[in-house]
Write a protein that holds these residues in place. Structure first.
Motif, mmCIF file in Angstrom:
data_model
loop_
_atom_site.group_PDB
_atom_site.id
_atom_site.type_symbol
_atom_site.label_atom_id
_atom_site.label_comp_id
_atom_site.label_asym_id
_atom_site.label_seq_id
_atom_site.Cartn_x
_atom_site.Cartn_y
_atom_site.Cartn_z
ATOM 1 N N GLY A 1 0.213 -1.255 -0.260
ATOM 2 C CA GLY A 1 -0.165 0.273 -0.119
ATOM 3 C C GLY A 1 0.766 1.036 -0.142
ATOM 4 N N GLY A 2 1.917 1.245 -0.381
ATOM 5 C CA GLY A 2 2.916 2.348 -0.342
ATOM 6 C C GLY A 2 3.562 2.784 -1.756
ATOM 7 N N SER A 3 4.410 3.567 -2.037
ATOM 8 C CA SER A 3 4.989 3.942 -2.952
ATOM 9 C C SER A 3 6.602 3.630 -3.218
ATOM 10 N N ALA A 4 6.835 4.034 -4.640
ATOM 11 C CA ALA A 4 8.440 3.681 -4.336
ATOM 12 C C ALA A 4 8.683 5.413 -5.226
ATOM 13 N N GLU A 5 9.844 5.679 -5.865
ATOM 14 C CA GLU A 5 10.668 6.754 -6.286
ATOM 15 C C GLU A 5 11.927 6.553 -6.983
ATOM 16 N N THR A 6 12.649 6.288 -8.025
ATOM 17 C CA THR A 6 14.099 6.334 -7.870
ATOM 18 C C THR A 6 14.426 7.278 -8.909
ATOM 19 N N GLY A 7 15.582 7.445 -8.382
ATOM 20 C CA GLY A 7 16.128 8.280 -9.540
ATOM 21 C C GLY A 7 17.507 9.672 -9.480
ATOM 22 N N GLU A 8 17.336 10.115 -9.822
ATOM 23 C CA GLU A 8 19.086 10.635 -9.625
ATOM 24 C C GLU A 8 18.923 11.569 -8.571
ATOM 25 N N ALA A 9 19.441 11.812 -7.628
ATOM 26 C CA ALA A 9 19.779 12.568 -6.620
ATOM 27 C C ALA A 9 20.122 14.091 -6.358
ATOM 28 N N PRO A 10 19.881 14.506 -5.977
ATOM 29 C CA PRO A 10 20.556 15.954 -5.522
ATOM 30 C C PRO A 10 21.830 16.102 -5.808
ATOM 31 N N GLY A 11 22.450 16.473 -6.634
ATOM 32 C CA GLY A 11 24.239 17.129 -6.231
ATOM 33 C C GLY A 11 24.785 15.825 -6.985
ATOM 34 N N GLY A 12 23.985 15.120 -7.586
ATOM 35 C CA GLY A 12 24.638 13.955 -8.492
ATOM 36 C C GLY A 12 24.091 12.625 -7.455
ATOM 37 N N GLY A 13 24.716 11.047 -8.417
ATOM 38 C CA GLY A 13 24.343 10.136 -7.508
ATOM 39 C C GLY A 13 23.406 10.073 -7.390
ATOM 40 N N PHE A 14 22.129 8.380 -7.340
ATOM 41 C CA PHE A 14 21.457 7.833 -7.158
ATOM 42 C C PHE A 14 20.501 7.822 -6.201
ATOM 43 N N ARG A 15 19.081 7.589 -5.954
ATOM 44 C CA ARG A 15 18.416 8.359 -4.648
ATOM 45 C C ARG A 15 17.112 6.929 -4.854
ATOM 46 N N VAL A 16 16.722 6.419 -3.686
ATOM 47 C CA VAL A 16 15.786 5.113 -4.360
ATOM 48 C C VAL A 16 14.984 5.740 -2.887
ATOM 49 N N ALA A 17 13.863 5.661 -2.379
ATOM 50 C CA ALA A 17 12.990 6.907 -1.948
ATOM 51 C C ALA A 17 11.489 5.665 -1.888
ATOM 52 N N VAL A 18 11.080 5.374 -0.726
ATOM 53 C CA VAL A 18 9.858 4.178 -0.605
ATOM 54 C C VAL A 18 9.602 5.106 0.550
ATOM 55 N N ARG A 19 7.678 4.652 0.310
ATOM 56 C CA ARG A 19 7.118 5.229 0.996
ATOM 57 C C ARG A 19 6.804 4.354 1.737
ATOM 58 N N LEU A 20 6.173 3.853 3.102
ATOM 59 C CA LEU A 20 5.534 2.876 3.574
ATOM 60 C C LEU A 20 4.648 2.934 5.132
ATOM 61 N N PRO A 21 2.779 2.749 4.375
ATOM 62 C CA PRO A 21 2.178 3.121 5.766
ATOM 63 C C PRO A 21 2.828 2.109 7.068
#
Length: 399
Positions: free
Chosen positions: A369-389
């Motif tokens: 029941g959550g969501s996930a976002e992946t992409g370039e991180a601010p300032g370079g690098g890679f970022r994985v952000a997940v939100r879980l209830p």
């Protein structure tokens, strides 16, 4: 089981496959009932004649085809019954054939047909009674009530048949839905197991590859560290094998006669994240750090596993593709959700295709029941952000 259901089951079980068998028996019984008043006439009745017997037979014999041709049979009996009454040989005391055809029409015919037949018979009874001698007023009510009762029984049979058909259709529909739910659950379980096996193997193999590549260099320069490195490789392999056995054990698990399954080994959760981050940093040289903020909230068991696997897969991708020197894992607790963010300083999204790992992260988050976002991180690098209830919010998110 109620008396009604028992009777319905018994009649269904003993009902002949050929409808002519039952209808022929009904016609014979009707003919016998019609003939009784001629065989044993009351004092003052007209004597039995062969013409009267033929007219009586005409009200009973057509009932053999009452279910195959209900309208034709009803018309034939509707003509023979008043003819028998008007012929006085003798007139019928009870219109057995008429009641049977009215029952049949009410149970099988179209609305306008059965209503027309009921109206015609009631009018015919009144007109025919006018031509009888020694008629009594109660005889009108007796004949009319008999016809109405037969018609009402036919309507009840129609309603009962429709109700039974609806129940059977609903049962078939529920069975199809249950089969679809089972197939969907199996597909979801296969996908979950595939994600678990991918995460376990990818993480373990990545750690082992990184350490194995550094092994030859360390052996020559620092034998003690080389020994620790190979020990870490063995430990990582044993841990991966233990987790794989756990998954395969679930697949092979059989329920005993009591109906309760054998206890499963606990799956890793949020509390295992510090050890995971330390293991990655200790084994690979990656500067991995875990930061936690907020007050921890209760999570469901599958959300606990999803949180662990998301971080594990994100760190595995960092090791395999990013060529990063540093990774930051952030765990932020809120009232209705927990946020997991894994950021590295590697080559960013150009490090390689998303593959099964990032797809698995999105699938895990969506399954909880959550969501996930992946992409370039601010300032370079890679970022994985997940939100879980959290536990209560997860129930609302999944409906």
């Amino acid at each position: 089981m109620t008396l009604r259901s028992t009777f319905a089951e018994a009649t269904t079980r003993w009902r002949p496959t050929n409808p002519y068998v039952l209808d022929a028996a009904l016609a014979a019984l009707t003919l016998f009932a019609v003939s009784l008043q001629w065989i044993f006439p009351d004092e003052g009745d007209d004597p039995l004649t062969w013409q009267g017997w033929l007219l009586g037979a005409a009200t009973a014999v057509p009932l053999i085809w009452r279910r195959r041709a209900p309208c034709a049979v009803a018309c034939a009996v509707s003509v023979a019954t008043p003819a028998q009454a008007l012929y006085h040989a003798p007139p019928p005391d009870v219109m057995y054939g008429g009641m049977v055809v009215l029952y049949t029409m009410a149970a099988q015919a179209r609305p306008w047909q059965r209503r027309l037949m009921l109206t015609g018979w009631m009018i015919g009874v009144v007109v025919t009674m006018q031509h009888q001698t020694h008629k009594e007023p109660f005889e009108y009510a007796f004949h009319l009530m008999g016809l109405v009762a037969a018609y009402a029984l036919g309507m009840l049979a129609r309603v009962q048949r429709a109700y039974t058909a609806e129940l059977e259709d609903r049962a078939r529909r529920l069975e199809r839905e249950r089969a679809a739910d089972t197939a969907r659950a199996r597909a979801e379980e296969r996908a979950r197991i595939a994600r678990d096996m991918h995460d376990i193997l990818a993480h373990a193999v990545s750690l082992m590859v990184v350490q194995a590549e550094a092994g030859p260099v360390v052996v020559r320069k620092d034998p003690d560290r080389a020994e620790a490195t190979f020990g870490t490789i063995a430990s990582t392999g044993r841990d991966a094998m233990a987790q794989l056995r756990r998954i395969l054990g679930v697949l092979k698990e059989e329920l005993p006669e009591g109906g309760t399954g054998s206890p499963r080994l606990p799956q890793p959760g949020v509390t295992a994240l510090p050890e995971l981050v330390r293991q990655v940093g200790r084994s690979t040289g990656l500067r991995a750090e875990l930061r936690t903020s907020g007050e921890p909230r209760p999570l469901s068991s599958d959300t606990e596993v999803a949180a662990y696997r998301v971080v594990q897969e994100a760190l595995t991708n960092t090791l395999k593709h990013a060529r990063a020197s540093r990774a930051l894992v952030e765990l932020d607790w809120a009232d209705d959700h927990v946020s997991l963010t894994v950021t590295d300083d590697g080559r960013g999204p150009s490090a390689g295709p998303g593959g099964h790992g990032l797809i698995g992260i999105r699938e895990r988050a969506a399954a909880c029941g959550g969501s996930a976002e992946t992409g370039e991180a601010p300032g370079g690098g890679f970022r994985v952000a997940v939100r879980l209830p959290v536990a209560t919010q997860r129930e609302r998110a999944l409906g």
